[in-house]
Scaffold this active site. Structure first.
Site: not given
Ligand code: AMP
Length: 396
Positions: A35, A198, A354, A377
């Site tokens: 950065r 999610k 991310g 974000g």
């Molecule tokens: P996000 O921050 O919403 O992009 O989510 C990323 C996180 O989702 C990562 O740490 C992954 O380990 C988790 N992840 C991805 N697929 C799954 C899954 N099938 N079950 C639980 N966690 C998940």
């Protein structure tokens, strides 16, 4: 785009919002200085013109005012080494001492202010705090894309005090140009890959992408909410029951708009959330009650990779599975390989910050895609169709 290239900074004191939120170890050694490196071209352009730079940033999330762990004094030497310029440090970003240092700063030199978030006024977007920051410079430059979605004092509010004397730095301009290439003029077919834990975090981006993309691929934990909503048995997989109706709406919306929505047909399943778990493969509507889906399965991998390789533009935000565990990295890795392949065939690939950026680095492909964004974000909100306060403040 309004960048530092359109101005001559001779005699100016440029107040630059940089993103020096770098990881430090227990001895305060910088673990990754990318950065700081990223901001060097903007700083050097201003210094070479005959200007001086006052740098301001946050570091970490200090809760209770000044904290040794989050002091920017730990990075002064590295800023000096990377820019080759003399760097002064203001041990408080407010007050007489900082004002005196900025007033006396000679052309060709840099003043780094202490962590802005030692004052709660920064994140509150406090007007008086922003006005005091504005006193340090004669020109404002925003080069911190990672915080562009926040209306903080140093990212948005301060800009109003620099009418006609404000612009983007190269980091910010580069991020926006790459994002615009995907949003505004994608070469088609354009495929958006959305993954992560999610669905609630990604609903807005999926919805907005429906108006731009030809194909939308859904992976990761969020796919099970879609599967359950369609009547599938998903066992112990992640699910947001309250979002199920919305996933059905998204499926209908895709049909109405002629967008191809690809959901994973199968998964690698596990009997617990661990790298040592017992695993198997199952279709996404037939996951046994004591198992959970932690990665996309081989059929989904084949379909997704096929679609990706036939695309001319790819946007990727969010992993296909729990890529942090080696047992469940395969889906994310295969998708990364397909993105590299489409890039090698002349396509354009943008990796959203991310976890997708972390995955691309983990697999060693960061140099084999077109662009890896630094702003998780901020990029997400840009693709949700929102106006970023840090961008708007420069254009106002
Ligand atoms: P996000 O921050 O919403 O992009 O989510 C990323 C996180 O989702 C990562 O740490 C992954 O380990 C988790 N992840 C991805 N697929 C799954 C899954 N099938 N079950 C639980 N966690 C998940």
């Amino acid at each position: 785009m309004l960048t530092v290239d359109q101005f001559n900074f001779k005699g100016e004191k440029a107040l630059i919002r940089v993103d020096f939120n770098v990881p430090l170890d227990a001895e305060y050694t910088i673990k990754d200085d990318s950065r700081i490196k990223a901001a060097v071209p903007t700083i050097q352009k201003i210094l070479n013109d005959g200007g001086a730079c006052i740098l301001m940033s946050h570091l970490g999330r200090p809760k209770e005012g000044p904290t040794e762990k989050y002091s920017l004094k730990h990075i002064v030497q590295r800023v000096q080494d990377l820019t080759g310029a003399k760097v002064h440090f203001a041990a408080d970003c407010m007050g007489e001492a900082a004002l005196k240092l900025s007033a006396e700063l000679p052309a060709g030199e840099i003043l780094l202010l202490e962590n802005l978030r030692f004052y709660k006024e920064e994140e509150k977007g406090d007007q008086a705090f922003a006005e005091k920051l504005a006193q340090y410079g004669s020109f404002y430059v925003n080069d911190a894309f990672g915080t562009a979605h926040r209306a903080h004092a140093s990212t948005a509010v301060v800009a109003q005090f620099f009418k006609g004397k404000k612009c983007f730095g190269y980091v910010m301009a580069n991020e926006l140009a790459n994002a615009d290439k995907v949003i505004k003029s994608p070469e088609r077919p354009f495929t958006a890959i959305v993954g992560g834990a999610k669905v609630s975090d990604k609903l807005l981006i999926i919805e907005n992408l429906m108006s731009i993309a030809n194909n939308i691929i859904i992976g990761g934990g969020m796919a099970y909410t879609f599967a359950k909503a369609q009547g599938g048995q998903i066992g112990k997989s992640l699910c947001e029951d309250d979002r199920m109706p919305l996933t059905l709406e998204l499926i209908e919306k895709a049909k109405a708009k002629g967008v191809n929505l690809y959901l994973p047909v199968d998964s690698k399943i596990a009997d617990n959330f661990s790298n040592d778990a017992n695993t198997a493969f199952a279709n996404n509507d037939q996951i046994a009650s004591d198992f959970m889906g932690l990665d996309i399965g081989p059929k989904a991998i084949a379909t997704f990779c096929d679609v990706i390789k036939q695309s001319k533009t790819v946007l990727w935000n969010g992993p296909m599975g729990v890529f942090e565990m080696s047992q469940f990295e395969q889906g994310t890795k295969a998708v990364a390989e397909a993105v590299v392949a489409m890039t090698q065939s002349g396509g354009f690939s943008l990796i959203g910050g991310g976890d997708s950026a972390a995955a691309i680095h983990q697999f060693g492909f960061a140099d084999e895609v077109s662009y890896v964004s630094t702003g998780g974000g901020a990029l997400l909100e840009y693709f949700e169709g929102k106006e970023l306060p840090g961008v708007k403040a420069i254009l106002d």
